[in-house]
Motif scaffolding. Structure first.
Motif, mmCIF file in Angstrom:
data_model
loop_
_atom_site.group_PDB
_atom_site.id
_atom_site.type_symbol
_atom_site.label_atom_id
_atom_site.label_comp_id
_atom_site.label_asym_id
_atom_site.label_seq_id
_atom_site.Cartn_x
_atom_site.Cartn_y
_atom_site.Cartn_z
ATOM 1 N N ASN A 8 -6.953 8.166 10.291
ATOM 2 C CA ASN A 8 -5.678 8.884 10.260
ATOM 3 C C ASN A 8 -5.276 9.261 8.844
ATOM 4 O OD1 ASN A 8 -5.415 8.880 13.003
ATOM 5 N ND2 ASN A 8 -3.903 7.246 13.082
ATOM 6 N N ILE A 9 -5.720 8.504 7.858
ATOM 7 C CA ILE A 9 -5.460 8.870 6.464
ATOM 8 C C ILE A 9 -6.462 9.922 6.006
ATOM 9 C CG2 ILE A 9 -5.513 8.015 4.079
ATOM 10 C CD1 ILE A 9 -4.468 5.309 5.213
ATOM 11 N N VAL A 10 -7.715 9.726 6.354
ATOM 12 C CA VAL A 10 -8.790 10.606 5.887
ATOM 13 C C VAL A 10 -8.757 11.972 6.584
ATOM 14 C CG1 VAL A 10 -11.308 10.870 5.907
ATOM 15 C CG2 VAL A 10 -10.291 8.709 5.179
ATOM 16 N N ASP A 11 -8.428 11.993 7.874
ATOM 17 C CA ASP A 11 -8.501 13.248 8.640
ATOM 18 C C ASP A 11 -7.678 14.389 8.051
ATOM 19 O OD1 ASP A 11 -10.380 12.322 10.413
ATOM 20 O OD2 ASP A 11 -8.942 11.830 11.997
ATOM 21 N N SER B 19 0.800 9.311 11.697
ATOM 22 C CA SER B 19 2.147 8.826 11.382
ATOM 23 C C SER B 19 2.633 9.330 10.030
ATOM 24 C CB SER B 19 2.167 7.291 11.385
ATOM 25 O OG SER B 19 1.556 6.793 10.210
ATOM 26 N N GLU B 20 3.914 9.203 9.808
ATOM 27 C CA GLU B 20 4.518 9.645 8.551
ATOM 28 C C GLU B 20 3.941 8.872 7.368
ATOM 29 O OE1 GLU B 20 8.914 9.711 6.529
ATOM 30 O OE2 GLU B 20 8.785 10.003 8.694
ATOM 31 N N LYS B 21 3.762 7.561 7.538
ATOM 32 C CA LYS B 21 3.212 6.735 6.459
ATOM 33 C C LYS B 21 1.783 7.175 6.120
ATOM 34 C CE LYS B 21 3.426 2.255 7.027
ATOM 35 N NZ LYS B 21 3.144 0.822 7.228
ATOM 36 N N GLU B 22 0.967 7.402 7.146
ATOM 37 C CA GLU B 22 -0.414 7.835 6.928
ATOM 38 C C GLU B 22 -0.451 9.210 6.269
ATOM 39 O OE1 GLU B 22 -2.107 5.358 10.774
ATOM 40 O OE2 GLU B 22 -1.473 7.430 10.998
ATOM 41 N N ASN B 23 0.457 10.094 6.690
ATOM 42 C CA ASN B 23 0.541 11.415 6.064
ATOM 43 C C ASN B 23 0.953 11.317 4.607
ATOM 44 O OD1 ASN B 23 -0.263 13.667 7.588
ATOM 45 N ND2 ASN B 23 1.485 13.421 8.951
ATOM 46 N N THR B 24 1.874 10.408 4.297
ATOM 47 C CA THR B 24 2.330 10.223 2.915
ATOM 48 C C THR B 24 1.179 9.757 2.037
ATOM 49 O OG1 THR B 24 4.554 9.680 3.674
ATOM 50 C CG2 THR B 24 3.962 8.982 1.445
#
Length: 150
Positions: free
Chosen positions: A51-54, A116-121
């Protein structure tokens, strides 16, 4: 005469071929076992890592070198598995994750808003670090870990 010829000419070749085949199976099996062990180790966090890498790779992959991509994946692995993996395990995880990464799934996840917002941040901070050439600064990992822990 036939027995001598068979034992000196044919039998060594058969033994050599059989041992080579067995060795090949063992090596191939070891690679699969090593990948399975690594997946078990990072399994609980692999969804978060992707989710962070994508969103990072889905949007930026075309203009980046392989070293940037590997560093981005390594940062995501280190942030999510804070100190739980050795440097060697992080490198193995990076290879495994990059091998299994699928652009079409990443694109769909981003379009569907499944991150999620955290992962996007965290993804945005990593992308900015690559764009500003500050990917290797020591403070980046600490900043990312602090964002992840919040």
């Amino acid at each position: 005469m036939f027995t001598t010829w068979f034992s000196t000419q044919v039998l060594p070749g058969l033994i050599s071929a059989a041992s080579g085949a067995i060795f090949g199976v063992v090596v191939a099996g070891w690679d699969k076992l090593a990948a399975r062990i690594m997946l078990n180790k990072i399994g609980p966090s692999i969804k978060t890592i992707y989710n962070i890498v994508d969103p990072i790779l889905e949007a930026s992959l075309k203009g980046w070198c392989e070293n940037d991509v590997n560093k981005v994946i390594a940062l995501a692995v280190e942030v999510v598995n804070d100190g739980q993996l050795s440097a060697d395990e992080v490198n193995k995880a990076v290879k495994l994750i990059s091998k299994l990464w699928l652009p079409q799934i990443a694109t769909q996840k981003v379009l569907d808003g499944l991150i999620s917002e955290k992962e996007n941040t965290i993804a945005q901070k990593i992308r900015e670090a690559v764009d500003t050439k500050t990917l290797n600064t020591p403070d980046l990992l600490n900043t990312l870990k602090a964002t992840y822990i919040k």
